[in-house]
Design a protein around this motif. Sequence first.
Motif, mmCIF file in Angstrom:
data_model
loop_
_atom_site.group_PDB
_atom_site.id
_atom_site.type_symbol
_atom_site.label_atom_id
_atom_site.label_comp_id
_atom_site.label_asym_id
_atom_site.label_seq_id
_atom_site.Cartn_x
_atom_site.Cartn_y
_atom_site.Cartn_z
ATOM 1 N N SER A 1 0.812 -1.225 0.000
ATOM 2 C CA SER A 1 0.000 0.000 0.000
ATOM 3 C C SER A 1 0.843 1.272 0.000
ATOM 4 O O SER A 1 0.349 2.351 -0.337
ATOM 5 C CB SER A 1 -0.932 -0.001 1.216
ATOM 6 O OG SER A 1 -0.181 -0.114 2.418
ATOM 7 N N GLU A 2 2.125 1.171 0.372
ATOM 8 C CA GLU A 2 3.005 2.341 0.383
ATOM 9 C C GLU A 2 3.802 2.481 -0.908
ATOM 10 O O GLU A 2 4.586 3.420 -1.058
ATOM 11 C CB GLU A 2 3.971 2.255 1.568
ATOM 12 C CG GLU A 2 3.302 2.255 2.934
ATOM 13 C CD GLU A 2 2.582 3.562 3.198
ATOM 14 O OE1 GLU A 2 3.086 4.617 2.763
ATOM 15 O OE2 GLU A 2 1.511 3.536 3.844
ATOM 16 N N SER A 3 3.628 1.540 -1.829
ATOM 17 C CA SER A 3 4.382 1.580 -3.082
ATOM 18 C C SER A 3 3.630 2.407 -4.123
ATOM 19 O O SER A 3 2.445 2.169 -4.379
ATOM 20 C CB SER A 3 4.596 0.153 -3.614
ATOM 21 O OG SER A 3 5.158 0.170 -4.906
ATOM 22 N N VAL A 4 4.335 3.358 -4.737
ATOM 23 C CA VAL A 4 3.786 4.181 -5.805
ATOM 24 C C VAL A 4 4.802 4.198 -6.946
ATOM 25 O O VAL A 4 5.963 4.582 -6.749
ATOM 26 C CB VAL A 4 3.491 5.619 -5.333
ATOM 27 C CG1 VAL A 4 2.956 6.452 -6.499
ATOM 28 C CG2 VAL A 4 2.498 5.608 -4.185
ATOM 29 N N PHE B 1 -0.165 6.830 -11.965
ATOM 30 C CA PHE B 1 0.610 6.199 -10.909
ATOM 31 C C PHE B 1 -0.037 4.853 -10.584
ATOM 32 O O PHE B 1 -1.271 4.735 -10.571
ATOM 33 C CB PHE B 1 0.661 7.057 -9.656
ATOM 34 C CG PHE B 1 1.433 8.330 -9.817
ATOM 35 C CD1 PHE B 1 2.805 8.347 -9.629
ATOM 36 C CD2 PHE B 1 0.793 9.515 -10.177
ATOM 37 C CE1 PHE B 1 3.525 9.525 -9.782
ATOM 38 C CE2 PHE B 1 1.509 10.685 -10.337
ATOM 39 C CZ PHE B 1 2.883 10.693 -10.138
ATOM 40 N N GLN C 1 -0.438 2.378 -7.580
ATOM 41 C CA GLN C 1 -0.297 2.265 -6.137
ATOM 42 C C GLN C 1 -0.826 0.915 -5.680
ATOM 43 O O GLN C 1 -1.904 0.473 -6.085
ATOM 44 C CB GLN C 1 -1.064 3.376 -5.421
ATOM 45 C CG GLN C 1 -0.889 3.349 -3.900
ATOM 46 C CD GLN C 1 -1.553 4.542 -3.223
ATOM 47 O OE1 GLN C 1 -2.225 5.331 -3.883
ATOM 48 N NE2 GLN C 1 -1.357 4.684 -1.925
ATOM 49 N N ARG D 1 -2.460 -2.062 -3.484
ATOM 50 C CA ARG D 1 -3.681 -2.123 -2.692
ATOM 51 C C ARG D 1 -3.589 -3.154 -1.567
ATOM 52 O O ARG D 1 -4.535 -3.337 -0.813
ATOM 53 C CB ARG D 1 -4.877 -2.450 -3.599
ATOM 54 C CG ARG D 1 -5.054 -1.446 -4.729
ATOM 55 C CD ARG D 1 -6.189 -1.826 -5.662
ATOM 56 N NE ARG D 1 -7.500 -1.623 -5.019
ATOM 57 C CZ ARG D 1 -8.405 -2.580 -4.841
ATOM 58 N NH1 ARG D 1 -8.146 -3.815 -5.217
ATOM 59 N NH2 ARG D 1 -9.570 -2.310 -4.270
ATOM 60 N N VAL E 1 -3.067 -3.536 -8.074
ATOM 61 C CA VAL E 1 -2.637 -2.139 -7.956
ATOM 62 C C VAL E 1 -3.765 -1.232 -8.445
ATOM 63 O O VAL E 1 -4.580 -1.618 -9.281
ATOM 64 C CB VAL E 1 -1.346 -1.862 -8.764
ATOM 65 C CG1 VAL E 1 -0.168 -2.600 -8.163
ATOM 66 C CG2 VAL E 1 -1.529 -2.233 -10.233
ATOM 67 N N GLN E 2 -3.786 -0.022 -7.892
ATOM 68 C CA GLN E 2 -4.738 1.001 -8.306
ATOM 69 C C GLN E 2 -4.042 1.939 -9.287
ATOM 70 O O GLN E 2 -3.004 2.520 -8.972
ATOM 71 C CB GLN E 2 -5.221 1.793 -7.088
ATOM 72 C CG GLN E 2 -6.124 2.966 -7.407
ATOM 73 C CD GLN E 2 -7.551 2.532 -7.682
ATOM 74 O OE1 GLN E 2 -8.105 1.734 -6.936
ATOM 75 N NE2 GLN E 2 -8.150 3.064 -8.733
ATOM 76 N N ARG F 1 -4.034 5.357 -10.963
ATOM 77 C CA ARG F 1 -4.606 6.696 -10.817
ATOM 78 C C ARG F 1 -4.023 7.591 -11.903
ATOM 79 O O ARG F 1 -2.806 7.701 -12.049
ATOM 80 C CB ARG F 1 -4.301 7.269 -9.434
ATOM 81 C CG ARG F 1 -4.873 6.424 -8.298
ATOM 82 C CD ARG F 1 -4.692 7.114 -6.954
ATOM 83 N NE ARG F 1 -5.146 6.280 -5.857
ATOM 84 C CZ ARG F 1 -6.413 6.198 -5.453
ATOM 85 N NH1 ARG F 1 -7.343 6.907 -6.084
ATOM 86 N NH2 ARG F 1 -6.750 5.420 -4.442
ATOM 87 N N THR G 1 6.305 1.103 -16.818
ATOM 88 C CA THR G 1 6.926 2.209 -16.095
ATOM 89 C C THR G 1 7.216 3.355 -17.067
ATOM 90 O O THR G 1 7.582 3.136 -18.224
ATOM 91 C CB THR G 1 8.234 1.764 -15.423
ATOM 92 O OG1 THR G 1 9.086 1.165 -16.403
ATOM 93 C CG2 THR G 1 7.959 0.771 -14.318
#
Length: 298
Positions: free
Chosen positions: A189-192, A205, A207, A209, A214-215, A217, A234
């Motif tokens: 959850s802290e990975s962006v 981005f 992020q 979950r 991953v979300q 955005r 990437t």
Amino acid sequence: MAPSSNRRSSSSRRAQYTTFIGYLVGGAGAIVGGALLIISIFNPGFMSTLRGIGTDAVAPASRLVADGKADSRGVVEAVSGYFAAGRKNAQMKREIERAKVRLVEAAAIEEENNRLKALLKLMDENPKPIAATRLIGSTSASTRRFATVGVGARDGVTVGMPVRSPLGLVGRVLEVSDSTARVMLITDSESVVPVRRAKDGVAGFAQGRGDGTVQIRLINLGINPLKRGDTFVTSGSGGLYKPNTPIAIVASVTSDGAIAHLISDPANNDYVIVEPMWAVQEPQQGESQPATGEAVAP
């Protein structure tokens, strides 16, 4: 009155009769043998006829004896085969089980070789990696998503280095010890991670979950252009991850982006490589900004 001494007993008469009959039979046998000898000399075919007659006479009995021997041998073989069948079946079952184990081992070795070949191909096509290693541990019960790799500071690994598999990005190094390193997975959850859509460069981005997805955005809010099946890679922004590394495929669209499944699921990867951080070259005075970056050691 006393019996006469010249009178012969019945046992003596029986012995005399036996002796006489023996002489008589012996003489008759000698006469028949001599006659047969003379006949065999002057007429050899006569003896073969007699032999044939004798053979024909005893043939049914000989045939019966031979059949009995064959039947008895078959019975013995059947009985011995019955008692040996259990042992042979047990032996065959053990051999089949061993063959199944070897087959599974061979399939596992073949699959591992395929992954190693893909990893070697990746190492040949990309800038020289820092190290290739196994994922030797990962979190399972926590909402955070971390993994441990079998290389550390003595192998040249430093904090921030990307970790990837042949299929795509796995995460980045968060902590380093002498011989191991802790990796924060991109599902944490802290990975962006800065990403872009592969086909047209729509930026966003990714992020984590904490549930294996991953979300996505988007940076530019408005009409959501994403569709199910879109692939994200990437973007190279931030100078940490090399551009065009596969990340995820959109599974469902949301109002401001999408939910995407990872292309390289860490749970399905045994081997990974640690890459140097990607940094865009700063142009020197009088030089134009280069369009691509290069891998540099931190």
